[in-house]
Design an enzyme around this catalytic site. Structure first.
Site, PDB file in Angstrom:
ATOM      1  N   CYS A 116       7.510   4.094   7.301  1.00 55.56           N
ATOM      2  CA  CYS A 116       6.976   5.032   6.309  1.00 55.56           C
ATOM      3  C   CYS A 116       6.587   6.372   6.931  1.00 55.56           C
ATOM      4  O   CYS A 116       6.309   7.327   6.206  1.00 55.56           O
ATOM      5  CB  CYS A 116       5.782   4.428   5.594  1.00 55.56           C
ATOM      6  N   HIS A 257       1.950  10.177   2.477  1.00 52.07           N
ATOM      7  CA  HIS A 257       2.846   9.067   2.161  1.00 52.07           C
ATOM      8  C   HIS A 257       2.273   8.319   0.955  1.00 52.07           C
ATOM      9  O   HIS A 257       1.086   7.964   0.940  1.00 52.07           O
ATOM     10  CB  HIS A 257       2.955   8.145   3.378  1.00 52.07           C
ATOM     11  N   ASN A 287       5.698   2.634  -3.523  1.00 47.07           N
ATOM     12  CA  ASN A 287       5.840   3.079  -2.135  1.00 47.07           C
ATOM     13  C   ASN A 287       7.326   3.064  -1.766  1.00 47.07           C
ATOM     14  O   ASN A 287       7.916   1.994  -1.622  1.00 47.07           O
ATOM     15  CB  ASN A 287       5.030   2.130  -1.251  1.00 47.07           C
TER      16      ASN A 287
HETATM   17  N1  ACO Z   1      -1.630  -9.601  -8.468  1.00 42.60           N
HETATM   18  C1  ACO Z   1      -2.712 -10.362  -8.680  1.00 42.60           C
HETATM   19  N2  ACO Z   1      -3.479 -10.827  -7.684  1.00 42.60           N
HETATM   20  C2  ACO Z   1      -3.132 -10.501  -6.431  1.00 42.60           C
HETATM   21  C3  ACO Z   1      -2.007  -9.718  -6.131  1.00 42.60           C
HETATM   22  C4  ACO Z   1      -1.254  -9.263  -7.221  1.00 42.60           C
HETATM   23  N3  ACO Z   1      -0.152  -8.509  -7.058  1.00 42.60           N
HETATM   24  N4  ACO Z   1      -1.933  -9.568  -4.805  1.00 42.60           N
HETATM   25  C5  ACO Z   1      -2.963 -10.224  -4.263  1.00 42.60           C
HETATM   26  N5  ACO Z   1      -3.690 -10.789  -5.247  1.00 42.60           N
HETATM   27  C6  ACO Z   1      -4.889 -11.610  -5.110  1.00 42.60           C
HETATM   28  C7  ACO Z   1      -4.933 -12.328  -3.790  1.00 42.60           C
HETATM   29  O1  ACO Z   1      -4.222 -13.539  -3.846  1.00 42.60           O
HETATM   30  C8  ACO Z   1      -6.405 -12.531  -3.626  1.00 42.60           C
HETATM   31  O2  ACO Z   1      -6.813 -13.628  -4.389  1.00 42.60           O
HETATM   32  P1  ACO Z   1      -7.743 -14.757  -3.734  1.00 42.60           P
HETATM   33  O3  ACO Z   1      -9.021 -14.011  -3.406  1.00 42.60           O
HETATM   34  O4  ACO Z   1      -7.856 -15.742  -4.812  1.00 42.60           O
HETATM   35  O5  ACO Z   1      -7.001 -15.221  -2.518  1.00 42.60           O
HETATM   36  C9  ACO Z   1      -7.005 -11.291  -4.257  1.00 42.60           C
HETATM   37  O6  ACO Z   1      -6.003 -10.761  -5.131  1.00 42.60           O
HETATM   38  C10 ACO Z   1      -7.391 -10.234  -3.258  1.00 42.60           C
HETATM   39  O7  ACO Z   1      -6.304 -10.075  -2.348  1.00 42.60           O
HETATM   40  P2  ACO Z   1      -6.355  -9.061  -1.186  1.00 42.60           P
HETATM   41  O8  ACO Z   1      -5.084  -9.128  -0.404  1.00 42.60           O
HETATM   42  O9  ACO Z   1      -7.652  -9.233  -0.484  1.00 42.60           O
HETATM   43  O10 ACO Z   1      -6.374  -7.708  -2.029  1.00 42.60           O
HETATM   44  P3  ACO Z   1      -6.853  -6.292  -1.560  1.00 42.60           P
HETATM   45  O11 ACO Z   1      -8.048  -5.898  -2.308  1.00 42.60           O
HETATM   46  O12 ACO Z   1      -6.831  -6.151  -0.077  1.00 42.60           O
HETATM   47  O13 ACO Z   1      -5.650  -5.403  -2.131  1.00 42.60           O
HETATM   48  C11 ACO Z   1      -3.676  -4.296  -1.371  1.00 42.60           C
HETATM   49  C12 ACO Z   1      -4.330  -5.629  -1.692  1.00 42.60           C
HETATM   50  C13 ACO Z   1      -3.587  -3.477  -2.649  1.00 42.60           C
HETATM   51  C14 ACO Z   1      -2.278  -4.576  -0.846  1.00 42.60           C
HETATM   52  C15 ACO Z   1      -4.550  -3.559  -0.321  1.00 42.60           C
HETATM   53  O14 ACO Z   1      -4.825  -4.394   0.770  1.00 42.60           O
HETATM   54  C16 ACO Z   1      -3.899  -2.334   0.170  1.00 42.60           C
HETATM   55  O15 ACO Z   1      -3.793  -1.347  -0.519  1.00 42.60           O
HETATM   56  N6  ACO Z   1      -3.432  -2.318   1.443  1.00 42.60           N
HETATM   57  C17 ACO Z   1      -2.663  -1.255   1.988  1.00 42.60           C
HETATM   58  C18 ACO Z   1      -1.259  -1.702   1.867  1.00 42.60           C
HETATM   59  C19 ACO Z   1      -0.282  -0.597   1.911  1.00 42.60           C
HETATM   60  O16 ACO Z   1      -0.455   0.421   1.295  1.00 42.60           O
HETATM   61  N7  ACO Z   1       0.780  -0.876   2.649  1.00 42.60           N
HETATM   62  C20 ACO Z   1       1.846  -0.022   2.813  1.00 42.60           C
HETATM   63  C21 ACO Z   1       1.419   1.139   3.686  1.00 42.60           C
HETATM   64  S1  ACO Z   1       2.351   1.325   5.065  1.00 42.60           S
HETATM   65  C22 ACO Z   1       3.822   1.460   4.507  1.00 42.60           C
HETATM   66  O17 ACO Z   1       4.042   2.183   3.569  1.00 42.60           O
HETATM   67  C23 ACO Z   1       4.961   0.701   5.104  1.00 42.60           C
END
Ligand code: ACO
Length: 332
Positions: A116, A257, A287
């Site tokens: 990215c 990004h 993304n």
């Molecule tokens: N729909 C519903 N529930 C979901 C989903 C979904 N799509 N995804 C995860 N959950 C659930 C999980 O299972 C978890 O449930 P549990 O507590 O029962 O186990 C709960 O939601 C919380 O999950 P987390 O993974 O802790 O969610 P978080 O608040 O961290 O959000 C996210 C996830 C949005 C991916 C966040 O971590 C984030 O923004 N990270 C950055 C990721 C990113 O942007 N990556 C790409 C950047 S680098 C690049 O571009 C290559």
């Protein structure tokens, strides 16, 4: 050439996305999720997906043609074509295919990979060739089709990504519009975001065993990537601004990004850059990896938001881990 070398200007932009779109409601037919969960955690509402007849080279070529047209040059004027991608049509490289499709026989063409961060790393790479006086007209494309490599049964990752391409033309220019940059890498965190090769030992003959396999779908530690982005991106932007002799309030546009709206908001807040200066189009694209920055740039230019002379700080971050920022003024 001035004391520092030749001046650099970014004189054209273009973009292209596949026609097919998948919104959050339809995505919830594939995995257990909802529009409410995805939109509130990421800001994403829908993404474009490459259909069976789409290819990386085709969308990249379309984006490139639009950028070349805006720059007012011909493909035959190009000296260099750089393709930033993690998802080439061919692992040996796809830039040459684009060179052929554009009709740019003079241009040397090659792929580069920094996930990215690919577009920002590409911008800096392209700038070096112009700065040294080696090349005058460089086409940089950021394009990815991550839908090919997403695990469509993993709701933690499949909701995040989309496909697309964006491009810019950089040219040698009397006044210098490429003001500064900073690039960083940290391989100790490599495991937190991967599209890794997985293989099985295959014995060729007695005593010689090689590994054969294929790349496996994207794996990501979402929390770790979030923390990394929110901490490291403001730092690298401040460093790039320092090198450019600019302060944050002299910046017209923050061009990050497009990973996640919460990351965009947190970075802007840390830098004290007001929301109206933050470019965001991820609601409609998700993304798109190396494509996300030039896609958002091109839309803002064509909407008339970004005007000639506007100061922009662009920052990419992602797998590697890699991150970086480049500061430039739009246009000649
Ligand atoms: N729909 C519903 N529930 C979901 C989903 C979904 N799509 N995804 C995860 N959950 C659930 C999980 O299972 C978890 O449930 P549990 O507590 O029962 O186990 C709960 O939601 C919380 O999950 P987390 O993974 O802790 O969610 P978080 O608040 O961290 O959000 C996210 C996830 C949005 C991916 C966040 O971590 C984030 O923004 N990270 C950055 C990721 C990113 O942007 N990556 C790409 C950047 S680098 C690049 O571009 C290559």
């Amino acid at each position: 050439m001035n004391q520092l070398g030749a001046g650099i200007a970014i004189t054209g932009s273009g973009s292209a996305t596949p026609d097919v779109t998948l919104d959050n409601d339809r995505l919830s037919q594939i995995v257990e999720t909802s529009d409410e969960w995805i939109a509130s955690r990421t800001g994403i509402r829908e993404r474009h997906l490459a259909d069976v007849q789409d290819s990386l080279s085709a969308i990249a070529t379309q984006a490139a043609q639009n950028a070349i047209a805006m720059a007012g040059i011909a493909p035959t004027d190009l000296d260099l074509i750089l393709l930033a991608t993690s998802t080439p049509d061919d692992l040996f490289g796809t830039a040459c295919k684009i060179q052929a499709a554009l009709g740019a026989p003079q241009a040397v063409a090659f792929d580069m990979t920094a996930a990215c961060s690919g577009f920002v790393f590409g911008l800096v790479t392209a700038a070096q060739f112009i700065r040294t006086g080696t090349y005058k007209n460089v086409l940089l494309i950021g394009a990815d089709i991550l839908s090919r490599w997403v695990d469509w049964s993993d709701r933690r990752t499949c909701v995040l990504f989309g496909d697309g391409a964006g491009a810019v033309v950089l040219q040698a220019n009397e006044s210098d519009r490429f003001l500064g940059f900073e690039l960083r890498s940290d391989g100790t965190l490599n495991k937190s975001l991967q599209l890794a090769y997985d293989s099985q030992p295959t014995e060729l003959v007695d005593g010689i065993t090689i590994n054969q396999g294929t790349y496996q779908p994207i794996t990501m530690n979402g929390k770790e990537i979030y923390r990394f982005a929110v901490q490291k991106v403001p730092e690298v932007i401040e460093k790039a601004l320092f090198r450019s002799n600019l302060t944050t309030n002299q910046i017209d546009w923050l061009l990050l990004h497009q990973a996640n709206q919460r990351i965009l908001d947190a970075v802007a807040e840390r830098l004290k850059i007001p929301g109206e200066k933050v470019l965001s189009n991820l609601a409609r694209y998700g993304n798109t990896s190396a494509a996300s920055i030039p896609l958002a740039l091109d839309e803002a230019v064509r909407e008339g938001k970004i005007k000639s002379g506007d100061a922009i700080v662009a920052s990419g971050f992602g797998a590697g881990l890699t991150w970086g920022a480049a500061v430039f003024q739009w246009g000649k």
